[in-house]
Every structure is written in C-alpha cells, then in structure tokens.
Scaffold this motif. Structure first.
Motif, PDB file in Angstrom:
ATOM      1  N   ASP A   3       0.913  -1.183  -0.110  1.00  0.00           N
ATOM      2  CA  ASP A   3       0.043   0.034  -0.085  1.00  0.00           C
ATOM      3  C   ASP A   3       0.504   1.241   0.101  1.00  0.00           C
ATOM      4  O   ASP A   3       0.687   2.159  -0.744  1.00  0.00           O
ATOM      5  N   GLY A   7       1.078   3.971  -2.922  1.00  0.00           N
ATOM      6  CA  GLY A   7       0.848   5.485  -2.691  1.00  0.00           C
ATOM      7  C   GLY A   7       1.877   6.101  -3.137  1.00  0.00           C
ATOM      8  O   GLY A   7       1.862   7.444  -3.577  1.00  0.00           O
ATOM      9  N   PHE A  52       1.060   4.619   7.774  1.00  0.00           N
ATOM     10  CA  PHE A  52       0.973   5.269   6.560  1.00  0.00           C
ATOM     11  C   PHE A  52       1.534   6.686   6.581  1.00  0.00           C
ATOM     12  O   PHE A  52       1.735   7.243   7.902  1.00  0.00           O
ATOM     13  N   THR A  70      -5.403   7.776  -1.384  1.00  0.00           N
ATOM     14  CA  THR A  70      -4.877   6.531  -2.198  1.00  0.00           C
ATOM     15  C   THR A  70      -4.380   5.541  -0.901  1.00  0.00           C
ATOM     16  O   THR A  70      -4.095   6.069   0.022  1.00  0.00           O
ATOM     17  N   PRO A  71      -4.006   4.469  -1.500  1.00  0.00           N
ATOM     18  CA  PRO A  71      -3.402   3.426  -0.415  1.00  0.00           C
ATOM     19  C   PRO A  71      -1.944   3.980   0.067  1.00  0.00           C
ATOM     20  O   PRO A  71      -1.295   4.917  -0.757  1.00  0.00           O
ATOM     21  N   ALA A 102      -8.455   4.587   3.166  1.00  0.00           N
ATOM     22  CA  ALA A 102      -6.990   4.419   3.023  1.00  0.00           C
ATOM     23  C   ALA A 102      -6.801   3.386   4.374  1.00  0.00           C
ATOM     24  O   ALA A 102      -6.183   2.107   4.341  1.00  0.00           O
ATOM     25  N   ARG A 105      -8.044   0.041   3.842  1.00  0.00           N
ATOM     26  CA  ARG A 105      -7.258  -0.824   2.452  1.00  0.00           C
ATOM     27  C   ARG A 105      -8.213  -0.911   1.432  1.00  0.00           C
ATOM     28  O   ARG A 105      -8.148  -1.815   0.770  1.00  0.00           O
ATOM     29  N   GLY A 107      -8.995   0.925  -1.199  1.00  0.00           N
ATOM     30  CA  GLY A 107      -8.363   1.248  -2.439  1.00  0.00           C
ATOM     31  C   GLY A 107      -7.850   0.158  -3.134  1.00  0.00           C
ATOM     32  O   GLY A 107      -7.758  -0.382  -4.240  1.00  0.00           O
ATOM     33  N   THR A 108      -6.755  -0.643  -2.086  1.00  0.00           N
ATOM     34  CA  THR A 108      -5.987  -1.663  -2.699  1.00  0.00           C
ATOM     35  C   THR A 108      -6.940  -2.906  -3.031  1.00  0.00           C
ATOM     36  O   THR A 108      -6.714  -3.512  -4.034  1.00  0.00           O
ATOM     37  N   ARG A 109      -7.958  -3.228  -2.151  1.00  0.00           N
ATOM     38  CA  ARG A 109      -8.844  -4.190  -2.313  1.00  0.00           C
ATOM     39  C   ARG A 109      -9.754  -3.841  -4.029  1.00  0.00           C
ATOM     40  O   ARG A 109      -9.859  -4.924  -4.438  1.00  0.00           O
TER      41      ARG A 109
END
Length: 231
Positions: A3, A7, A52, A70-71, A102, A105, A107-109
């Motif tokens: 992530d 990002g 993060f 974003t991630p 974020a 998670r 966005g990543t998924r």
C-alpha cells in the motif's frame, strides 16, 4: 508495505499531471487542513495511523468538488471542494471518510478486483509498461467503492468525529448540502461516492446511536475564511 509503495508511486504521477498548491506559499491553508487530519490521527482509532504517511495535498481545480485518499494514506483535496465547504465539521467528515478508506485498505482491494493483482505487482516491481502507472493512477482518481466499503468508511468517519468532539452527523448534513445544490461540479463527488440518500440515512442512524454531540450548525463564515486562503 505494498500500500505504501503504491501510494508513493502514484503520488509522483499525480504531482506530475495535476497542478498542486505549494505548501510554503499556501502554508495557512495547509495548516488549517492539517489541524483536522492531525486531530483525527491523535484522537481517533486508526489501525495504520503509525504505518502510513498521511501526506496531504491540495489540487488546484475549482471545477471538481471532491477529495480522495490513495493507498498508503496519501490525502488529496480539490480547491473546488474547499470553496464549497460551509463548516469545519463538514470538512472533517469528508477527510475522515477518505482516510478511513485508506486505513481499511479499500482502495487496494477495489483496485485488485478492478485490474487484477498481477498488474499492480508489475507496477510495484518496476517491470511494467509506461502506460500502466497512468492507468492505475487514473483508476484511483475515479475509484467507485462498493456500498459495503462506503458504509464502513461512513461509520468510521462518524466515530472519528465523535472522538474529536465534533457533531457526529456532520457527514449527513454535508450530503444534504450537496443534494440541494445544482452546481455541475458536485456531480463529480456523487459519481465516485454513490447512494447519497441511503448514506444520509445510515449516517444519521449511526450518529444517533453515539453518546456524542449532534448539535450541528452551518457556519458560512468558515466558507469565507477558506476562500480567503485559496488562490
């Protein structure tokens, strides 16, 4: 870790393709936004608050009423949204909602479902064609989350606002504000954040269940203040 790398990579692309407000020149505006994100991070319960970057960037585009994260915790907010906001709790509800995406998670998924894990891994490994970064960045800019992800982010934002001592229903009133306007720019936010009526109902129910403030008032002077800090 993926992530964070995703990002970092897409942040460079966004800065190369969008007009970004300089942090030194607009330090008062950035300080105002950081006063909210810092409070969220210090008072609310985020799983990845220490993992993060939570880097905040303002994109100069008055035609877009939107924000996204974003991630890896890279937060972006358009000047169009800052011109639209009427109160600090409204702004906190939006930033909290995007930070929750974020932190959980989403966005990543969502990207994995949309593009497949192999494309994302190619980008992270550096073994990809030049167009892949632009494709993934474009997907992040217009990412449409599932209803389940939106409900989860709304619930988290309500919790964040409550922990900060802000009215927990500020998100509900922000969407009412959006729905009342006929400004074309607001359609951008609704296109990436669907089902406003359902979300208003859910936010109000969640806020009512909390033992925290619901005493919310719009404060037009805050809108005037934010506009005075904008270019």
């Amino acid at each position: 870790e993926d992530d964070i790398r995703l990002g970092e990579t897409t942040d460079l692309q966004i800065r190369n393709t969008h007009q970004v407000l300089d942090t030194a020149r607009f330090y008062k505006l950035y300080a105002e936004l950081h006063s909210i994100t810092d409070q969220i991070l210090s008072k609310a319960d985020l799983e990845h608050k220490l993992d993060f970057s939570w880097k905040l960037t303002i994109i100069k585009d008055d035609s877009i009423v939107n924000a996204f994260c974003t991630p890896g915790g890279y937060i972006y907010i358009y000047t169009g949204l800052l011109r639209f906001i009427e109160s600090k709790p409204e702004l906190a509800s939006i930033l909290g909602h995007e930070m929750a995406h974020a932190d959980k998670r989403h966005g990543t998924r969502q990207l994995t479902k949309q593009l497949g894990i192999q494309l994302i891994l190619q980008l992270l490994s550096g073994d990809s064609d030049p167009g892949l970064l632009a494709e993934i960045t474009g997907s992040l800019l217009s990412l449409r989350y599932s209803r389940a992800y939106e409900r989860e982010a709304d619930a988290a934002s309500v919790n964040y606002l409550c922990a900060m001592g802000y009215p927990a229903n500020a998100g509900e009133l922000f969407f009412k504000h959006i729905l009342k306007t006929d400004r074309q720019q607001s359609l951008q936010l609704l296109s990436t954040h669907p089902d406003p009526e359902e979300r208003i109902k859910n936010i109000n129910q969640l806020a009512s269940q909390k033992s925290c403030s619901l005493n919310f008032k719009n404060t037009p002077q805050y809108n005037t203040y934010l506009k005075s800090l904008l270019p």
